[in-house]
Design an enzyme around this catalytic site. Structure first.
Site, PDB file in Angstrom:
ATOM      1  N   ALA B 105       6.341   8.644   4.120  1.00 58.65           N
ATOM      2  CA  ALA B 105       8.263   9.993   4.165  1.00 58.65           C
ATOM      3  C   ALA B 105       8.803  10.685   5.359  1.00 58.65           C
ATOM      4  O   ALA B 105       9.229  10.678   5.784  1.00 58.65           O
ATOM      5  CB  ALA B 105       8.563  11.127   2.972  1.00 58.65           C
ATOM      6  N   HIS B 106       7.394  11.480   5.371  1.00 58.38           N
ATOM      7  CA  HIS B 106       6.963  12.836   6.158  1.00 58.38           C
ATOM      8  C   HIS B 106       5.804  12.323   7.741  1.00 58.38           C
ATOM      9  O   HIS B 106       4.480  11.746   6.457  1.00 58.38           O
ATOM     10  CB  HIS B 106       6.748  14.084   5.267  1.00 58.38           C
ATOM     11  CG  HIS B 106       8.345  14.109   5.443  1.00 58.38           C
ATOM     12  ND1 HIS B 106       8.019  15.218   3.975  1.00 58.38           N
ATOM     13  CD2 HIS B 106       9.539  13.572   4.700  1.00 58.38           C
ATOM     14  CE1 HIS B 106       9.352  15.682   3.347  1.00 58.38           C
ATOM     15  NE2 HIS B 106      10.333  15.038   3.571  1.00 58.38           N
ATOM     16  N   ASN B 107       5.715  12.687   8.201  1.00 57.47           N
ATOM     17  CA  ASN B 107       4.609  12.765   9.439  1.00 57.47           C
ATOM     18  C   ASN B 107       4.390  14.005  10.395  1.00 57.47           C
ATOM     19  O   ASN B 107       5.267  14.065  11.280  1.00 57.47           O
ATOM     20  CB  ASN B 107       4.425  11.200   9.811  1.00 57.47           C
ATOM     21  CG  ASN B 107       2.722  10.916  10.475  1.00 57.47           C
ATOM     22  OD1 ASN B 107       2.764  12.141  10.426  1.00 57.47           O
ATOM     23  ND2 ASN B 107       2.723   9.810  11.049  1.00 57.47           N
TER      24      ASN B 107
END
Lengths: 161, 160
Positions: B105-107
């Site tokens: 989802a986020h990195n």
């Protein structure tokens, strides 16, 4: 709580936000073909169950000058970690605060995201957390993000999240 | 999603009323037919003027969104923070492999020996480990899992 099929449609219709009109729930209810009262009832039930945290605005903290953030990490004595973590989470400059497992070469169990106007301010705030933790903290570090590599919104799939 | 403004607004972009709106509206509106009415009265504005100000602040990027904030975990999803130590020369190649997973989802790239930090979002808990294992196989690098063990109540509010 159990999320019903109608709840799921409500979530899908509002993840992008509510319309900015005097009666936003009436408008969303119209999209879904339900009454305003039914929509408000379901959203109230979801808020009571914690599925909806609140209906509010999200300020853009970058636009408001809070351009620096750091993920501070702390090795806190296990017996005090829950009590001290609660105090760290309550600080007004901490946006996320969790206990997580330690790992090989990673002694830290308390994670607290700190926001400030610049890195100097973030370091001052970090020192405030260090003072709060006192001798219960054996080691700490802070990780600054240098690049966003990916960022997506909430995904919803058929039947599940 | 519109792209997020990541630079500060000019100091005079918001007036005192705008700032009061931002400060007050982070705490949540009532779930009633006309949710803006009470706040407009408190601020000495008429409802249309309040809504127009929120609209303008969204257009200039002072506000990113208005609506419900969902707790994805309460809806039954599974989430886990993960970290990897990626050699500098392979960073972009590994990033491409990791980001290709829809579960990521986020990195973020971060300043540490563990220089890649991402969140896995799955429908079921078992899929977290399965996805991390796939990323390990594809990259040949260990993926450390940092699941939430305790979440603390947050008092964070942005003072505008």
């Amino acid at each position: 709580m159990t999320i019903s099929a109608l709840d799921r449609r409500i979530i899908a219709a509002t993840t992008g936000g509510l319309p900015l009109t005097p009666a936003p729930f009436a408008e969303v209810a119209g999209w879904l073909g339900i009454t305003e009262g039914t929509l408000i009832d379901r959203m109230t039930a979801m808020q009571d169950a914690g599925v909806i945290r609140r209906v509010a605005i999200a300020p853009n903290h970058y636009a408001l000058g809070l351009t620096a953030n750091g993920m501070s990490v702390w090795d806190v004595d296990n017996t005090l970690a829950v009590e001290l973590g609660a105090q760290v989470g309550a600080l007004e400059f901490v946006s996320h605060c969790y206990l997580r497992p330690r790992a090989d070469g990673w002694p830290y169990n308390l994670f607290a995201m700190i926001h400030g106007h610049n890195r100097d301010e973030v370091e001052i705030l970090r020192a405030q957390i260090a003072a709060l933790l006192g001798p219960a903290c054996r080691a700490s570090d802070i990780l600054y993000s240098t690049r966003i590599l990916k960022k997506t919104g909430l995904r919803l799939t058929e039947g599940g999240l | 999603m519109t792209s997020l403004r990541r630079t500060p607004l000019a100091a005079d972009a918001l007036d005192a009323t705008d700032r009061a709106i931002i400060n007050r509206m982070q705490d949540g509106l009532p779930l009633v037919s006309h949710p803006f009415t009470a706040l407009a009265n408190d601020l000495g504005l008429d409802e249309d003027a309040l809504i127009a100000r929120i609209q303008t602040m969204r257009e200039i990027g002072a506000i990113t969104r208005f609506g419900p904030f969902f707790d994805a975990e309460a809806m039954g999803g599974a989430f886990c923070l993960c970290a990897m130590e990626v050699p500098a020369g392979r960073f972009d190649a590994v990033m491409t492999l990791v980001n290709a997973h829809p579960e990521v989802a986020h990195n973020y790239e971060r300043t540490h020996r563990l220089n890649m930090w991402f969140v896995l979002a799955c429908e079921r808990v078992a899929q977290i480990k399965q996805t991390a294992d796939r990323i390990e196989r594809e990259t040949g690098l260990p993926v450390l899992l940092f699941p939430k063990e305790h979440e603390f109540f947050i008092g964070f509010r942005v003072t505008a």
